[in-house]
Write a protein that holds these residues in place. Structure first.
Motif: not given
Length: 310
Positions: A132-135, A148-154, A194-202, A227-235
């Motif tokens: 969400e923050s990259i664009l 970024t993942q996917g396209k936005n209508n911008i 277990a899921l990633r946080e809101r705003g993540s592309g995953t 929050g974060g791929t590595e945190a989720l994987k280690n969990f």
């Protein structure tokens, strides 16, 4: 061309903070103040309004900021174009790339290494934020190029396909789920997930996949958010629940048997990633060289078995 005072002004205007600008530029706050005062004397206007600890641009400051942003981009391209005439290997310049976690951790490092070997005098910076923050960072001129993942209508940005990533359900080899051949989508309502946080592309990709099975994130009652791929994987390595992770992030753990890929009929998550540039900057030669190298690198990888985008 821009002098150092203009670059100081840019950082203060971008951060809206004298202290944060000092941290970014590795100089003292009094030095920051002195540079701004020099510019204000030069242009005979006030560039910032100071109210307590907050800072905002004046009308004149906003005008200067617009030109400084344009000047920084022109100066960056000028330095590259001039220095590359003699020898590409000595070309100078800078590239700030903004990407999401998966791309930052598992895709870009080998590309940065190859690019640095080809252009050792170009300064490389990687900004890692959730999708969400990259664009926004790109549109705010904080970064030169985004993935970024996917396209936005911008209509103020242009997209160019890069590669496709797969998100898969996995669990620890110690989990009872690992012994099962199939897990039905409806069972996700009762299995700990277990899921990633809101705003993540995953998470966005998982949400879309669940909707195709007439499920929502809200249907998963026993969910853990990290929050974060590595945190989720280690969990997941230490726990027994199910989780959704990019295949690239768990390739090693799947190979050595620490994690097991699960099969959930109807849930297939393929997500395309794109290079994103501000419209008007498509001809930026540093960006183009990076895109060319990155695309060539992963086209070779795709030829060795990765998914190609149709």
């Amino acid at each position: 061309m821009l002098n150092f005072g203009h670059l100081v002004f840019y950082e203060v205007a971008n951060q809206l903070s004298f202290s944060k600008a000092a941290e970014v530029l590795f100089i003292s706050q009094p030095a920051i103040t002195k540079h701004i005062q020099t510019l204000e004397k030069q242009y005979k206007v006030s560039l910032f309004e100071r109210k307590g600890n907050s800072v905002s641009l004046t009308a004149e400051g906003k005008i200067l900021f617009t030109y400084v942003v344009q000047g920084r981009e022109l100066q960056r391209q000028l330095e590259f174009d001039i220095t590359r005439q003699t020898d590409l290997h000595i070309a100078k310049g800078s590239l700030t790339l903004g990407t999401s976690t998966t791309i930052s951790l598992y895709v870009i490092p080998p590309v940065f290494s190859a690019f640095h070997q080809q252009y050792p005098n170009i300064d490389l910076t990687l900004v890692n934020r959730n999708s969400e923050s990259i664009l926004k960072a790109l549109l705010d001129h904080e970064i030169d190029l985004a993935i970024t993942q996917g396209k936005n209508n911008i209509n103020t940005v242009k997209y160019q396909y890069f590669l496709t990533d797969e998100v898969i359900p996995v669990c620890s080899a110690r989990s009872t789920l690992a012994k099962r051949k199939l897990i039905q989508p409806e069972e996700l309502k009762n299995i700990p997930v277990a899921l990633r946080e809101r705003g993540s592309g995953t998470l966005s990709a998982v949400t879309e996949a669940l909707q195709k099975c007439r499920l929502s994130i809200g249907d998963i009652k026993r969910r853990i958010v990290l929050g974060g791929t590595e945190a989720l994987k280690n969990f997941l390595l230490d726990d027994t629940c199910l989780g959704f992770l990019p295949l690239r992030s768990v390739a090693k753990q799947l190979k050595n048997g620490e994690l097991v890929r699960l099969n959930i009929p109807g849930i297939s998550i393929q997500r395309p990633f794109y290079f994103v540039q501000r419209r008007g900057s498509e001809a930026d030669r540093i960006n183009q060289q990076f895109i060319k190298l990155a695309t060539a690198h992963y086209n070779k990888t795709a030829g060795r078995g990765e998914h190609k985008h149709k």
